[in-house]
Design an enzyme around this catalytic site. Sequence first.
Site, PDB file in Angstrom:
ATOM      1  N   ASP A 116       0.859  -0.892  -0.122  1.00  7.41           N
ATOM      2  CA  ASP A 116       0.331  -0.022  -0.376  1.00  7.41           C
ATOM      3  C   ASP A 116       1.009   1.291  -0.445  1.00  7.41           C
ATOM      4  O   ASP A 116       1.736   1.584   0.899  1.00  7.41           O
ATOM      5  CB  ASP A 116      -1.007   0.054   1.161  1.00  7.41           C
ATOM      6  CG  ASP A 116      -1.770   1.105   1.373  1.00  7.41           C
ATOM      7  OD1 ASP A 116      -2.962   0.723   0.879  1.00  7.41           O
ATOM      8  OD2 ASP A 116      -1.741   2.616   1.577  1.00  7.41           O
ATOM      9  N   ASN A 124      -1.697  13.886  -4.407  1.00  6.23           N
ATOM     10  CA  ASN A 124      -2.860  13.711  -5.345  1.00  6.23           C
ATOM     11  C   ASN A 124      -4.067  14.887  -5.238  1.00  6.23           C
ATOM     12  O   ASN A 124      -4.142  15.793  -6.336  1.00  6.23           O
ATOM     13  CB  ASN A 124      -4.624  12.657  -5.444  1.00  6.23           C
ATOM     14  CG  ASN A 124      -3.685  11.303  -6.254  1.00  6.23           C
ATOM     15  OD1 ASN A 124      -2.740  11.962  -7.456  1.00  6.23           O
ATOM     16  ND2 ASN A 124      -4.104  10.239  -6.150  1.00  6.23           N
ATOM     17  N   HIS A 129      -3.699  14.897 -10.236  1.00  5.23           N
ATOM     18  CA  HIS A 129      -3.302  13.696 -10.722  1.00  5.23           C
ATOM     19  C   HIS A 129      -2.250  12.887 -11.777  1.00  5.23           C
ATOM     20  O   HIS A 129      -2.259  11.463 -11.051  1.00  5.23           O
ATOM     21  CB  HIS A 129      -4.582  13.376 -10.949  1.00  5.23           C
ATOM     22  CG  HIS A 129      -6.246  12.804 -10.030  1.00  5.23           C
ATOM     23  ND1 HIS A 129      -6.015  11.358  -9.248  1.00  5.23           N
ATOM     24  CD2 HIS A 129      -7.087  13.540  -9.719  1.00  5.23           C
ATOM     25  CE1 HIS A 129      -7.439  11.780  -8.384  1.00  5.23           C
ATOM     26  NE2 HIS A 129      -8.048  12.873  -8.678  1.00  5.23           N
ATOM     27  N   ASP A 133       0.474  10.504 -10.723  1.00 12.10           N
ATOM     28  CA  ASP A 133       0.234   9.017 -12.235  1.00 12.10           C
ATOM     29  C   ASP A 133       1.865   8.794 -11.531  1.00 12.10           C
ATOM     30  O   ASP A 133       2.398   7.449 -11.904  1.00 12.10           O
ATOM     31  CB  ASP A 133       0.083   8.992 -12.804  1.00 12.10           C
ATOM     32  CG  ASP A 133      -1.617   9.776 -12.840  1.00 12.10           C
ATOM     33  OD1 ASP A 133      -1.920   8.354 -12.620  1.00 12.10           O
ATOM     34  OD2 ASP A 133      -1.713  10.063 -14.101  1.00 12.10           O
ATOM     35  N   ASP A 159      -3.877   2.651  -4.518  1.00  7.55           N
ATOM     36  CA  ASP A 159      -2.384   2.779  -4.279  1.00  7.55           C
ATOM     37  C   ASP A 159      -2.190   1.637  -3.984  1.00  7.55           C
ATOM     38  O   ASP A 159      -1.156   1.116  -3.259  1.00  7.55           O
ATOM     39  CB  ASP A 159      -3.076   4.006  -3.260  1.00  7.55           C
ATOM     40  CG  ASP A 159      -3.757   3.330  -2.551  1.00  7.55           C
ATOM     41  OD1 ASP A 159      -4.476   2.723  -1.916  1.00  7.55           O
ATOM     42  OD2 ASP A 159      -3.270   3.950  -0.871  1.00  7.55           O
TER      43      ASP A 159
END
Length: 239
Positions: A116, A124, A129, A133, A159
Amino acid sequence: MKKKKRAAASGAAKRKSAAARKAAPRRAQPAPAQPAPAQVAPAQAPSAALNEAKATIRRLRAELAAAQAQVAELQASAETDFLLDILNRRGFERELNRSIAYIKRYHASGALVMLDVDRLKPINDAYGHAAGDAVLKAVVKAVSSQVRASDVLGRLGGDEFAVLLWNLSEIDAKAKAAALEQSIDRLTFNFRGRSVSAGASAGVAILGPHSEASRALEEADSAMYVRKAQRRHEMMDQQ
């Protein structure tokens, strides 16, 4: 007297002529004309028919191969994460089920590591975003460099990532999970002039002859959340 002789001679001549006509063979009558036979197309040579059948079989095989390739391509696209070009949850679960079946049949061993990524949501929210990414792509690159070609990496969603590792003991699997954490912890990013780090927490489930895919995912997920809480306390202690 002479008249009687001439008459008798004339009658005899007539009778002789009639007998000759009866004895003479009749002239054959011409046979009626027969219609000309219909023109029949010559039968196709056996070798030509065989070649045509072979060409048809080759064409059908080519069409079948093209259809199978298209199905495989569609299946691959349905099981691939387009952003990261690795398996998505559906594809990874398929591979996990297949691997567990192999482990049961051949008494092999393996491990499932759940990862995780820490602090992805704040990144974010703060930088967009596109920044998130970039973090995910760097995580995939870091993890891929730490595993073998025979191992399987997938993104379960958001994630969360999972790694299927072959032929590892529990001690080795936990050591690999710690190495994956460290490789992600070392990643740094520069967004809008600020240096940002992410991090990751890993949980391990050992795969054996009695494993089930859903249970292994739950076990690795629970171990990951325990590890996440542990890392959070470690960070608080360091502050």
